[in-house]
Design a protein around this motif. Structure first.
Motif: not given
Length: 202
Positions: A52-62, A109-125
């Protein structure tokens, strides 16, 4: 939206049940004066809180599937296997856990990819890239875990790998099978919905 809320509600109830069960186990083994089991019960509560703490600190929605998988894995590996001693009751429970870990790590892995892709504006995930990333990430983590077990066995005289290459490779194979099965599921899901990106909120 209602379906998502229902899934979250069931996950909330599942998590609450784990807290309650761990607390009951702690009191029971305290009365029975079994410190090791008390420690395991306390560790379960600590793990749930840390998540719970990690999810809150990283502002991640599981998303619901990942959260349920993590909670179920905690129940199987920490309650059934360790707290209740089901390693002696259920054959190959350790291998079942490694299969299940492949599934969880795919979702991570899917969650990591989704979070990383949100910062990419050059191409759609891409759903295809996401699925391949999930598969490779999960498989790699299966190997990393065995490296960890090998290291701790050597440094602290533990027996996580039973001193056997067969045990090590079987664990990696089980984790890989879980990863492959989950990747196939994600591929079918993406194809069925005809979406450029997997909806991880479902």
């Amino acid at each position: 939206m209602q379906i998502k809320k229902r899934k979250d509600k069931w996950n909330d109830l599942f998590e609450l049940a784990l807290y309650v069960t761990a607390a009951v186990c702690f009191v029971y083994f305290w009365v029975k004066d079994i410190p090791a089991k008390m420690f395991e019960a306390g560790l379960i509560i600590a793990v749930l809180l840390i998540i719970r703490i990690v999810v809150k600190l990283t502002k991640t929605t599981l998303f619901a599937a990942l959260r349920f998988s993590v909670l179920l894995f905690i129940f199987v590996s920490m309650f059934l296997a360790n707290e209740f001693g089901f390693y002696k009751v259920i054959p190959y429970l350790d291998k079942i856990e490694h299969l299940f870990s492949g599934l969880i790590l795919c979702f991570v892995g899917l969650l990591i990819y989704m979070k990383a892709s949100r910062g990419e504006k050059t191409a759609a995930p891409s759903a295809q890239v996401a699925i391949w990333f999930c598969l490779f990430f999960s498989t790699a983590m299966a190997g990393v875990w065995e490296i960890y077990e090998f290291t701790t066995d050597g440094l602290f005289g533990l027996h996580s790998q039973n001193g056997s290459l067969v045990d090590t490779m079987t664990d990696i194979i089980c984790g890989t099978i879980g990863a492959v099965a989950t990747s196939i599921y994600l591929a079918f899901k993406a194809k069925h919905r005809k979406m450029p990106l997997i909806d991880v909120q479902s």
